[in-house]
Motif scaffolding. Structure first.
Motif, PDB file in Angstrom:
ATOM      1  N   ASP A  26     -11.854  -3.674  -4.879  1.00 36.63           N
ATOM      2  CA  ASP A  26     -10.576  -3.017  -4.601  1.00 36.63           C
ATOM      3  C   ASP A  26     -10.197  -3.135  -3.126  1.00 36.63           C
ATOM      4  O   ASP A  26      -9.016  -3.285  -2.797  1.00 36.63           O
ATOM      5  N   TYR A  27     -11.202  -3.050  -2.239  1.00 38.29           N
ATOM      6  CA  TYR A  27     -10.905  -3.196  -0.802  1.00 38.29           C
ATOM      7  C   TYR A  27     -10.296  -4.580  -0.542  1.00 38.29           C
ATOM      8  O   TYR A  27      -9.291  -4.712   0.162  1.00 38.29           O
ATOM      9  N   PHE A  28     -10.899  -5.608  -1.127  1.00 31.85           N
ATOM     10  CA  PHE A  28     -10.390  -6.974  -0.920  1.00 31.85           C
ATOM     11  C   PHE A  28      -9.033  -7.170  -1.607  1.00 31.85           C
ATOM     12  O   PHE A  28      -8.108  -7.747  -1.029  1.00 31.85           O
ATOM     13  N   THR A  81     -10.082 -12.402   7.504  1.00 33.79           N
ATOM     14  CA  THR A  81     -10.302 -11.253   6.625  1.00 33.79           C
ATOM     15  C   THR A  81     -11.632 -10.613   7.026  1.00 33.79           C
ATOM     16  O   THR A  81     -12.545 -11.291   7.495  1.00 33.79           O
ATOM     17  N   ALA A  82     -11.708  -9.311   6.829  1.00 27.74           N
ATOM     18  CA  ALA A  82     -12.853  -8.535   7.296  1.00 27.74           C
ATOM     19  C   ALA A  82     -14.018  -8.603   6.303  1.00 27.74           C
ATOM     20  O   ALA A  82     -13.832  -8.950   5.139  1.00 27.74           O
ATOM     21  N   PHE A  83     -15.203  -8.320   6.787  1.00 29.04           N
ATOM     22  CA  PHE A  83     -16.355  -7.912   5.962  1.00 29.04           C
ATOM     23  C   PHE A  83     -16.783  -8.919   4.892  1.00 29.04           C
ATOM     24  O   PHE A  83     -16.986  -8.558   3.726  1.00 29.04           O
ATOM     25  N   MET A 110     -12.094 -10.110  14.037  1.00 28.10           N
ATOM     26  CA  MET A 110     -12.815  -9.145  14.858  1.00 28.10           C
ATOM     27  C   MET A 110     -13.640  -8.214  13.967  1.00 28.10           C
ATOM     28  O   MET A 110     -14.716  -7.759  14.348  1.00 28.10           O
ATOM     29  N   ALA A 111     -13.143  -7.951  12.733  1.00 29.89           N
ATOM     30  CA  ALA A 111     -13.848  -7.060  11.811  1.00 29.89           C
ATOM     31  C   ALA A 111     -14.832  -7.827  10.925  1.00 29.89           C
ATOM     32  O   ALA A 111     -15.113  -7.422   9.801  1.00 29.89           O
ATOM     33  N   ALA A 112     -15.378  -8.907  11.446  1.00 28.02           N
ATOM     34  CA  ALA A 112     -16.359  -9.682  10.681  1.00 28.02           C
ATOM     35  C   ALA A 112     -17.696  -8.944  10.653  1.00 28.02           C
ATOM     36  O   ALA A 112     -18.022  -8.186  11.573  1.00 28.02           O
ATOM     37  N   LEU A 136      -7.910 -10.856  17.019  1.00 21.42           N
ATOM     38  CA  LEU A 136      -8.150  -9.688  17.869  1.00 21.42           C
ATOM     39  C   LEU A 136      -7.167  -8.571  17.547  1.00 21.42           C
ATOM     40  O   LEU A 136      -5.971  -8.812  17.381  1.00 21.42           O
ATOM     41  N   TYR A 137      -7.685  -7.343  17.489  1.00 19.99           N
ATOM     42  CA  TYR A 137      -6.831  -6.152  17.561  1.00 19.99           C
ATOM     43  C   TYR A 137      -6.985  -5.618  18.981  1.00 19.99           C
ATOM     44  O   TYR A 137      -8.116  -5.321  19.405  1.00 19.99           O
ATOM     45  N   LEU A 138      -5.875  -5.477  19.692  1.00 18.59           N
ATOM     46  CA  LEU A 138      -5.956  -4.928  21.048  1.00 18.59           C
ATOM     47  C   LEU A 138      -6.529  -3.519  20.962  1.00 18.59           C
ATOM     48  O   LEU A 138      -6.052  -2.699  20.170  1.00 18.59           O
ATOM     49  N   VAL A 168      -0.769   1.307  13.351  1.00 15.75           N
ATOM     50  CA  VAL A 168      -1.681   2.204  12.638  1.00 15.75           C
ATOM     51  C   VAL A 168      -2.168   1.433  11.417  1.00 15.75           C
ATOM     52  O   VAL A 168      -1.585   0.418  11.040  1.00 15.75           O
ATOM     53  N   PHE A 169      -3.219   1.917  10.827  1.00 15.55           N
ATOM     54  CA  PHE A 169      -3.784   1.303   9.646  1.00 15.55           C
ATOM     55  C   PHE A 169      -2.886   1.617   8.445  1.00 15.55           C
ATOM     56  O   PHE A 169      -2.407   2.736   8.307  1.00 15.55           O
ATOM     57  N   GLY A 170      -2.627   0.646   7.569  1.00 17.00           N
ATOM     58  CA  GLY A 170      -1.833   0.888   6.366  1.00 17.00           C
ATOM     59  C   GLY A 170      -2.521   1.884   5.437  1.00 17.00           C
ATOM     60  O   GLY A 170      -3.739   2.057   5.497  1.00 17.00           O
ATOM     61  N   ARG A 171      -1.709   2.512   4.586  1.00 15.89           N
ATOM     62  CA  ARG A 171      -2.299   3.474   3.635  1.00 15.89           C
ATOM     63  C   ARG A 171      -2.761   2.708   2.393  1.00 15.89           C
ATOM     64  O   ARG A 171      -1.962   2.344   1.525  1.00 15.89           O
ATOM     65  N   ARG A 172      -4.054   2.450   2.346  1.00 19.04           N
ATOM     66  CA  ARG A 172      -4.626   1.641   1.260  1.00 19.04           C
ATOM     67  C   ARG A 172      -4.974   2.544   0.075  1.00 19.04           C
ATOM     68  O   ARG A 172      -5.977   3.254   0.088  1.00 19.04           O
ATOM     69  N   THR A 173      -4.100   2.495  -0.904  1.00 13.16           N
ATOM     70  CA  THR A 173      -4.190   3.429  -2.032  1.00 13.16           C
ATOM     71  C   THR A 173      -5.538   3.356  -2.740  1.00 13.16           C
ATOM     72  O   THR A 173      -6.148   4.370  -3.058  1.00 13.16           O
ATOM     73  N   ASP A 205     -16.097   1.882  16.285  1.00 12.83           N
ATOM     74  CA  ASP A 205     -15.061   1.719  15.266  1.00 12.83           C
ATOM     75  C   ASP A 205     -13.950   0.820  15.801  1.00 12.83           C
ATOM     76  O   ASP A 205     -13.671   0.829  16.999  1.00 12.83           O
ATOM     77  N   ILE A 206     -13.331   0.093  14.885  1.00 10.31           N
ATOM     78  CA  ILE A 206     -12.168  -0.714  15.265  1.00 10.31           C
ATOM     79  C   ILE A 206     -10.966   0.223  15.337  1.00 10.31           C
ATOM     80  O   ILE A 206     -10.682   0.922  14.365  1.00 10.31           O
ATOM     81  N   ALA A 207     -10.310   0.240  16.475  1.00 11.83           N
ATOM     82  CA  ALA A 207      -9.151   1.126  16.622  1.00 11.83           C
ATOM     83  C   ALA A 207      -7.870   0.329  16.411  1.00 11.83           C
ATOM     84  O   ALA A 207      -7.794  -0.850  16.735  1.00 11.83           O
ATOM     85  N   MET A 208      -6.879   0.985  15.832  1.00 11.76           N
ATOM     86  CA  MET A 208      -5.535   0.419  15.754  1.00 11.76           C
ATOM     87  C   MET A 208      -4.722   1.090  16.842  1.00 11.76           C
ATOM     88  O   MET A 208      -4.940   2.262  17.145  1.00 11.76           O
ATOM     89  N   ARG A 209      -3.787   0.382  17.404  1.00 10.32           N
ATOM     90  CA  ARG A 209      -3.028   1.005  18.492  1.00 10.32           C
ATOM     91  C   ARG A 209      -1.657   0.353  18.630  1.00 10.32           C
ATOM     92  O   ARG A 209      -1.497  -0.837  18.358  1.00 10.32           O
ATOM     93  N   ASN A 253       2.752 -10.471   6.293  1.00 11.34           N
ATOM     94  CA  ASN A 253       2.815  -9.019   6.101  1.00 11.34           C
ATOM     95  C   ASN A 253       1.409  -8.471   5.851  1.00 11.34           C
ATOM     96  O   ASN A 253       1.237  -7.453   5.192  1.00 11.34           O
ATOM     97  N   HIS A 254       0.423  -9.184   6.374  1.00  9.04           N
ATOM     98  CA  HIS A 254      -0.976  -8.731   6.340  1.00  9.04           C
ATOM     99  C   HIS A 254      -1.469  -8.620   4.883  1.00  9.04           C
ATOM    100  O   HIS A 254      -2.201  -7.711   4.514  1.00  9.04           O
ATOM    101  N   GLY A 255      -1.027  -9.569   4.073  1.00  5.94           N
ATOM    102  CA  GLY A 255      -1.448  -9.546   2.669  1.00  5.94           C
ATOM    103  C   GLY A 255      -1.005  -8.277   1.952  1.00  5.94           C
ATOM    104  O   GLY A 255      -1.684  -7.797   1.046  1.00  5.94           O
TER     105      GLY A 255
END
Ligand SMILES: Cc1cc2nc3c(=O)[nH]c(=O)nc-3n(C[C@H](O)[C@H](O)[C@H](O)COP(=O)(O)O)c2cc1C
Ligand SMILES: CC(C)CC(=O)C(=O)O
Length: 370
Positions: A26-28, A81-83, A110-112, A136-138, A168-173, A205-209, A253-255
């Motif tokens: 589901d995360y992927f 893609t992360a992880f 960066m989230a590898a 990179l996420y700044l 900010v991080f999207g709301r991943r239902t 932690d990876i921060a969004m900003r 649109n970041h998938g």
């Protein structure tokens, strides 16, 4: 021809689902909100048809494209893609080897779950000329961003892909429903280990900003690496980015994982390409699953396209060999589509060859997109 009993087309996501823990699948697979943008990325390609040209002679074809001074064998790259170690124990190392073996440029995240230095080493052991970029996420602290940039440079990455669609991080239902917010024990975002301000050995932690254009100028001063802006959808942002001196853009649109009301990437592409007017390469990702999707995106102005989930599904089911096969199949599919469209080179695909499905249609003017 395949046999009479070939069955329905193989669905890579379904096969991967059988291999993965449900919350990891589901995360992927998931997107933000009601997953409208996620669905639309693929559906929007389905609403477009390709008008083939005929009698254009010559069987010779060359799928290479030039991006930031390098020849890519095909207009295709691996989106960050992360992880990956959630998908397969070999994680990013398998992806890197497979990408390198097929000549496919890799954007490592960066989230590898594998440090960028190890990812680049795996790629270069497979092909010394492998192209690896770092996404990179700044980060909120300048010194943390600076250290990440330094690690990417030292590892041998040849561009920085700055993701700008995530103030900010999207709301991943699905993640909220599953309570998925942490990597399992033994896995970590390895690029975030031993950063300034953290305890030795700890991962931050990876921060969004919410970064601004001045942050981009700051990054420009930090590194000589080409800067690629990822997550641009508005043509005015594209124009501003080119004026600020970015080296390439990724329409994305970041998938479908950030703003759920965002348009499909391929819908946003023509206006961005027009605003950029060939000054820098326009890349895109989101919903690319087959050769016709690649051809449509190129005809609408993309120099090359990225694939995210298809790589994760192939990794989950087949590891390194699976990713190799998936990337090879996409490239071969594109080559055949190019031929069927009457093209010899990727840049032969033109906007007049893209029409909406349903009658009547009116081809646009046949200018080259780039
Ligand atoms: C599981 C997953 C993790 C992602 N992680 C990142 C990331 O860390 N950084 C980033 O810029 N984009 C990330 N993306 C977005 C991809 O780079 C890309 O924009 C998107 O997946 C393309 O769409 P596709 O999956 O339909 O091919 C992620 C996407 C997925 C599916
Ligand atoms: C862990 C996140 C930083 C990765 C990401 O961008 C995503 O899941 O879309």
């Amino acid at each position: 021809m395949t046999g009479a009993h070939a069955g329905p087309p193989h669905d890579p996501a379904e096969s991967a689902r059988e291999e993965l823990r449900p919350e990891h699948y589901d995360y992927f697979a998931g997107g933000a909100g009601e997953e409208t943008a996620l669905r639309e990325n693929e559906d929007a390609f389905g609403r477009l048809a390709l008008l083939p040209r005929v009698l254009r002679g010559g069987a010779d074809r060359d799928t290479r494209v030039s991006v930031l001074g390098r020849q890519w064998p095909a207009p295709l790259f691996v989106a960050p893609t992360a992880f990956h170690r959630l998908a397969h124990p070999d994680g990013e190392l398998a992806t890197a080897r497979a990408a390198a073996a097929t000549g496919t440029p890799l954007v490592t995240g960066m989230a590898a779950t594998t440090a960028v230095a190890d990812v680049v080493t795996a790629a270069r052991e497979t092909d010394p000329d492998a192209v690896v970029w770092f996404q990179l996420y700044l980060q909120p602290e300048h010194e943390v961003t600076a250290e990440l940039v330094l690690r990417a440079e030292r590892a041998g990455c040849s561009a920085l892909v700055v993701t700008v669609d995530s103030p900010v991080f999207g709301r991943r239902t699905r993640d909220l429903r599953n309570g998925f917010h942490d990597l399992p024990p033994g896995l970590a975002a390895e690029n975030m280990r031993d950063l300034p301000g953290a305890a030795p050995g700890a991962t931050r932690d990876i921060a969004m900003r919410s970064a601004g254009w001045d942050d981009l100028a700051g990054l420009r001063e930090l590194t000589d690496l080409p800067l690629v802006l990822k997550g641009v959808l508005h043509p005015e942002d594209a124009r501003a980015a080119v004026e600020q001196g970015v080296d390439a853009l990724v329409v994305s649109n970041h998938g479908g994982r950030q703003l759920d009301a965002a348009p499909a990437s391929v819908e946003a592409l023509p206006a961005v390409a027009e605003a950029v007017a060939g000054r820098v390469p326009v890349l895109m990702d989101g919903g690319v699953r087959r050769g016709t999707d690649i051809a449509l995106a190129l005809a609408l102005g993309a120099r090359a396209v990225g694939v995210g989930r298809p790589v994760l599904w192939a990794l989950a089911t087949g590891g390194e060999a699976g990713v190799r096969e998936a990337l090879t199949a996409l490239r071969e599919d594109f080559d055949q589509v190019l031929a069927l469209c009457g093209g010899h080179r990727p840049q032969d695909l033109t906007a007049d060859q893209v029409v909406p499905r349903g009658l009547p249609y009116q081809p646009r003017r046949g200018e080259r997109a780039w």
